[in-house]
Design a protein around this motif. Sequence first.
Motif, mmCIF file in Angstrom:
data_model
loop_
_atom_site.group_PDB
_atom_site.id
_atom_site.type_symbol
_atom_site.label_atom_id
_atom_site.label_comp_id
_atom_site.label_asym_id
_atom_site.label_seq_id
_atom_site.Cartn_x
_atom_site.Cartn_y
_atom_site.Cartn_z
ATOM 1 N N ALA A 95 -10.002 -20.821 1.435
ATOM 2 C CA ALA A 95 -9.478 -20.223 2.668
ATOM 3 C C ALA A 95 -8.349 -19.243 2.350
ATOM 4 N N LEU A 96 -7.486 -19.601 1.415
ATOM 5 C CA LEU A 96 -6.402 -18.696 1.024
ATOM 6 C C LEU A 96 -6.950 -17.410 0.415
ATOM 7 N N GLU A 102 -7.371 -8.934 0.610
ATOM 8 C CA GLU A 102 -6.994 -7.524 0.492
ATOM 9 C C GLU A 102 -5.479 -7.371 0.338
ATOM 10 N N PRO A 103 -5.030 -6.620 -0.637
ATOM 11 C CA PRO A 103 -3.588 -6.377 -0.798
ATOM 12 C C PRO A 103 -2.967 -5.678 0.413
ATOM 13 N N VAL A 106 -1.747 -8.227 2.866
ATOM 14 C CA VAL A 106 -0.509 -8.852 2.413
ATOM 15 C C VAL A 106 0.663 -7.905 2.633
ATOM 16 N N ALA A 107 0.467 -6.629 2.342
ATOM 17 C CA ALA A 107 1.543 -5.647 2.550
ATOM 18 C C ALA A 107 1.891 -5.550 4.033
ATOM 19 N N GLU A 108 0.894 -5.575 4.886
ATOM 20 C CA GLU A 108 1.121 -5.513 6.332
ATOM 21 C C GLU A 108 1.868 -6.757 6.814
ATOM 22 N N THR A 175 -5.939 -12.878 -5.412
ATOM 23 C CA THR A 175 -5.463 -11.715 -6.158
ATOM 24 C C THR A 175 -4.304 -11.016 -5.461
ATOM 25 N N ALA A 176 -4.313 -10.993 -4.161
ATOM 26 C CA ALA A 176 -3.246 -10.318 -3.435
ATOM 27 C C ALA A 176 -1.912 -11.067 -3.534
#
Length: 184
Positions: A95-96, A102-103, A106-108, A175-176
């Motif tokens: 789920a994580l 998408e990076p 995460v940035a948002e 990865t993000a």
Amino acid sequence: MPLVTTWIWAAVAVVLFALYLSWTANRLDRLHARIDTARAALDAQLLRRASAAQELATSSLLDPATSMVLYQASHAARQADEEQREVAESELSQALRAVFAEPEQVAELAEAPGGEEALRDLSSAVRRVPMARRFHNDAVRAARAVRTHRLVRYFRLAGKAPFPMAFEMDDEVPTALAPQGAPA
């Protein structure tokens, strides 16, 4: 005289063998204590990860569908009984990875008020789980190696301690959330 010397050497051999068995039993006991300590650390890291995910899911920083997916997975991981724990923790990992695929997401999220702190807590917790699991499984591997020796089995040096089991789960870091330049 040779009969007395033979008895002395036999007694020395018996004492040395008893010392070896005692040393091996103590080593096995220390390994089992190490497993218990590593398991407690792993449980703490898994609980920390589930709590951070649940906190993020209830923070209203994510959209409702994403929050629900993350909340259900983290709640299931926190409430799972011992037999289902590995599966529930693996589902939380999946789920994580789905939520933080998408990076850009995460940035948002990091730009939102309180988002950076929540992400920092979650990222830290997510990265510590594989290390804690590795320590636990290494301790299990070492104890199993000692317990498979013939003398340990014949003399039952493990006592009534249960056979140590490794904790197998999907603990791949999204990865993000992985630090820049580090393998995920």
